[in-house]
Design a protein around this motif. Structure first.
Motif, PDB file in Angstrom:
ATOM      1  N   ILE A  93       3.830   4.533   2.481  1.00  0.00           N
ATOM      2  CA  ILE A  93       2.548   4.122   1.918  1.00  0.00           C
ATOM      3  C   ILE A  93       2.646   4.183   0.404  1.00  0.00           C
ATOM      4  CG2 ILE A  93       0.070   4.607   1.798  1.00  0.00           C
ATOM      5  CD1 ILE A  93       1.025   3.793   4.579  1.00  0.00           C
ATOM      6  N   GLU A  94       2.263   3.102  -0.270  1.00  0.00           N
ATOM      7  CA  GLU A  94       2.290   3.100  -1.733  1.00  0.00           C
ATOM      8  C   GLU A  94       1.001   3.703  -2.264  1.00  0.00           C
ATOM      9  OE1 GLU A  94       3.570   0.435  -5.584  1.00  0.00           O
ATOM     10  OE2 GLU A  94       3.560  -0.488  -3.599  1.00  0.00           O
ATOM     11  N   VAL A  95       1.141   4.737  -3.093  1.00  0.00           N
ATOM     12  CA  VAL A  95       0.002   5.430  -3.681  1.00  0.00           C
ATOM     13  C   VAL A  95       0.204   5.513  -5.188  1.00  0.00           C
ATOM     14  CG1 VAL A  95      -1.328   7.581  -3.752  1.00  0.00           C
ATOM     15  CG2 VAL A  95      -0.328   6.812  -1.588  1.00  0.00           C
ATOM     16  N   HIS A 118       7.808  -0.675   3.031  1.00  0.00           N
ATOM     17  CA  HIS A 118       6.686  -0.966   3.924  1.00  0.00           C
ATOM     18  C   HIS A 118       7.177  -1.005   5.368  1.00  0.00           C
ATOM     19  CE1 HIS A 118       2.826  -2.602   5.229  1.00  0.00           C
ATOM     20  NE2 HIS A 118       3.489  -3.498   5.924  1.00  0.00           N
ATOM     21  N   TYR A 144       5.730   8.501   1.188  1.00  0.00           N
ATOM     22  CA  TYR A 144       5.102   7.967  -0.031  1.00  0.00           C
ATOM     23  C   TYR A 144       6.116   7.171  -0.828  1.00  0.00           C
ATOM     24  CZ  TYR A 144       4.868   8.601  -5.150  1.00  0.00           C
ATOM     25  OH  TYR A 144       4.960   8.426  -6.512  1.00  0.00           O
ATOM     26  N   LEU A 186       0.450  12.738   4.029  1.00  0.00           N
ATOM     27  CA  LEU A 186       0.774  11.318   3.935  1.00  0.00           C
ATOM     28  C   LEU A 186       2.105  11.005   4.624  1.00  0.00           C
ATOM     29  CD1 LEU A 186      -0.387   8.701   2.537  1.00  0.00           C
ATOM     30  CD2 LEU A 186       1.354   9.080   0.795  1.00  0.00           C
TER      31      LEU A 186
END
Length: 594
Positions: A165-167, A160, A216, A213
């Motif tokens: 970004i956590e997907v 973070h 990730y 994105l």
């Protein structure tokens, strides 16, 4: 429950009480670890996930305490008091205090468990897996779950902070049979069609880079229908990352930074930058692509001396393959039985056995002495750099087999001889893997990693002419001889991707059918990208100092893929099969013979 002293989220853990809490009135809940009657007072060790605290039940509460049994669930209200100096237990974190009970309530009575819920348990692993919920109550097992949570939290916090970004990517996806077997899931709404459980989120995380994105991350559940061992399960968790506009150096720095944050949780400080070793060098020097660098005992090249020796077996091996050796410090002291055991250990790796050479006070010795004589044995020992008291172990044959046998022997002997210093750790990057591997049985090339790994720029011209010589932009991170994770810079050009598919025997029509969605995406502006996946289970295993990932997974499978707790896998109702339009053929035995 009776009247409550405090809310559930205000209530302290039994194992969290300390001398600073003396005088505090508390409410505790947990399991009875042990009960003792001494001098008219009942002492109860009350356990929860953080440990246990001693509770005193006296006067009017003594009778209630005498009725308690191990693993009963109780609630206690009392006051934290300091233990007298002569009763302080320095071996336990709560050893300076005890709780003087004012109220005690039996919440649930427990039957006698099938084994004692203590760390020093003599129950079989099968029994402990069958009653896993009891096994997890043991402090050392609970500690691994707590540690796993700490590690996972630190990982998320790190990424973070790095702008990732956590997907969540799909669990139900399509089968891409390239590598391990897929787990298939019948699609009720599309009879005759199947989903597959993901072996990795590979394609989706690449598509997220095409989507823009950029960075990730996912703590991803993955599934592979493959043989199990101490460091593998049918379902596992990996820390999956992918980023755009990166090269190998960026990934190395990212993971080294992650380890600098995570490993100090257990008192391990990794180096700021990890040593690097090419795949070719790792195999030549250690016989393994995940070498344990905590000790030496490197493989030695013996091809030249073998080609000129009088022993036909080694001459032939040198002419058509490789002859390598391993110098074992102090190995001349091995008994004949121990030497025979080395051969038996090596046989599962595809060799008929090992040759050994040594010089003792009684002269030169070797199974090949009749052919080589003392002079020939001395030549091998000299070529290997073996000193007085050393044993030389030699294997010849197909390179892949030679490396596998000697690499495994090196680790086995390093352990037997105590060459690894207690508490030492070694981190390593292994780089420049082959992109493809030829299989003699199927007469075709396979991807060493996966079909989306980019070749090194200087090797691209050899894709069609010499695929076996093409190196990949791939890398593994290794700790103490265990691969913690691997990744690569990916192909982001549809033309190059199709060339790689062609080497694998995947023509344009097959590529479109199986990977058309990825190739289509590349047409609309795919950025250069790469990533890595870390095995979370293995990471926690090493950090916890355990020998098996089963010890750090809450509900693991056995080596035969069974869950003894839930009795899975199991049969399903005929009605369910009919709804899915499936028929089960039990006329053939399962692969494991059951």
């Amino acid at each position: 429950m009776g009247d409550r002293l405090m809310g559930a989220w205000e209530r302290p853990f039994c194992g969290g009480l300390r001398a600073a809490d003396v005088g505090r009135r508390v409410e505790l809940v947990g399991w009875v670890r042990r009960r003792r009657n001494l001098g008219g007072i009942v002492f109860v060790d009350l356990r929860d996930r953080e440990g246990w605290a001693q509770v005193l039940l006296r006067d009017a509460l003594r009778e209630a305490g005498e009725k308690l049994s191990q693993e009963d669930v109780i609630r206690v209200i009392g006051t934290v008091a300091a233990r007298s100096a002569d009763t302080v237990n320095s071996d336990m974190p709560t050893g300076e205090i005890e709780v003087i009970a004012e109220e005690v309530e039996l919440l649930t009575a427990a039957e006698t468990p099938p084994f004692v819920v203590e760390d020093r348990v003599n129950a079989s692993e099968e029994l402990r897996l069958r009653y896993r919920y009891l096994d997890l109550r043991r402090p050392e097992m609970m500690a691994t779950l707590v540690l796993r949570d700490q590690i996972t939290f630190a990982i998320r916090e790190y990424f973070h902070g790095m702008g990732f970004i956590e997907v969540e990517t799909p669990i139900l996806t399509r089968s891409t049979p390239e590598g391990a077997r897929d787990f298939l899931v019948p699609a009720r709404l599309a009879p005759g069609s199947f989903y597959a459980l993901p072996q990795s989120p590979q394609l989706f995380k690449q598509l997220l880079q095409v989507a823009g994105l950029g960075r990730y991350v996912q703590i991803a559940r993955c599934f592979r229908d493959e043989a199990l061992r101490a460091e593998r399960q049918l379902e596992f968790t990996q820390v999956d990352i992918e980023a755009s506009f990166v090269e190998e150096e960026d990934i190395y720095a990212l993971i080294e930074g992650l380890f600098a944050k995570v490993f100090p949780i257990v008192g391990i400080t990794p180096p700021a930058a990890f040593p690097r070793l090419s795949w070719a060098d790792a195999m030549e020097r250690f016989g393994s692509d995940k070498p344990d660098m905590r000790f030496g005992m490197e493989l030695v090249e013996l091809g030249e001396v073998a080609r000129g020796c009088a022993f036909e077996v080694l001459r032939a091996a040198a002419a058509t393959g490789r002859v390598k050796g391993l110098v074992v410090p102090g190995g001349t002291a091995f008994s004949r039985k121990q030497l025979d055991e080395l051969s038996e250990f090596a046989k599962p790796f595809g060799v008929p056995g090992v040759l050994w050479f040594r010089k003792t006070a009684d002269g030169y010795g070797s199974p090949a002495k009749k052919a080589l004589g003392d002079e020939g044995i001395a030549a091998f020992l000299a070529a290997a750099g073996a000193g007085d008291g050393d044993l030389l172990v030699v294997v010849g044959g197909v390179p892949k087999v030679v490396f596998a046998a000697l690499g495994a022997l090196r680790v086995e002997l390093g352990g037997r001889l105590g060459l690894v210093r207690q508490g030492s750790h070694a981190f390593l990057w292994v780089t420049d893997f082959p992109l493809f591997e030829w299989d003699d049985e199927t007469h075709r090339y396979y991807s060493v990693n996966h079909p989306f790994t980019a070749p090194k720029a200087q090797d691209v011209a050899n894709l069609e002419s010499d695929p076996g010589a093409v190196r990949a932009r791939a890398y593994d991170v290794v700790m103490d001889g265990v691969e913690l994770g691997g990744g690569s810079i990916r192909i982001h050009d549809s033309v190059l991707q199709q060339r790689a598919f062609a080497v694998l025997g995947i023509d344009e029509a097959q590529a479109k059918h199986r990977f058309g969605f990825l190739l289509d995406a590349f047409r609309y502006g795919a950025p250069p990208h790469g990533g890595l996946a870390l095995g979370l289970d293995r990471l926690v295993m090493l950090m916890a100092g355990r020998d098996s990932i089963r010890d750090v997974i809450a509900f693991p499978k056995t080596t035969s893929g069974n869950c003894l707790l839930t009795d899975a896998p199991n049969t399903v109702d005929d009605a369910q099969l009919e709804e899915l339009r499936l028929r089960v053929d039990v006329s053939r035995s399962a692969p494991n013979g059951s």
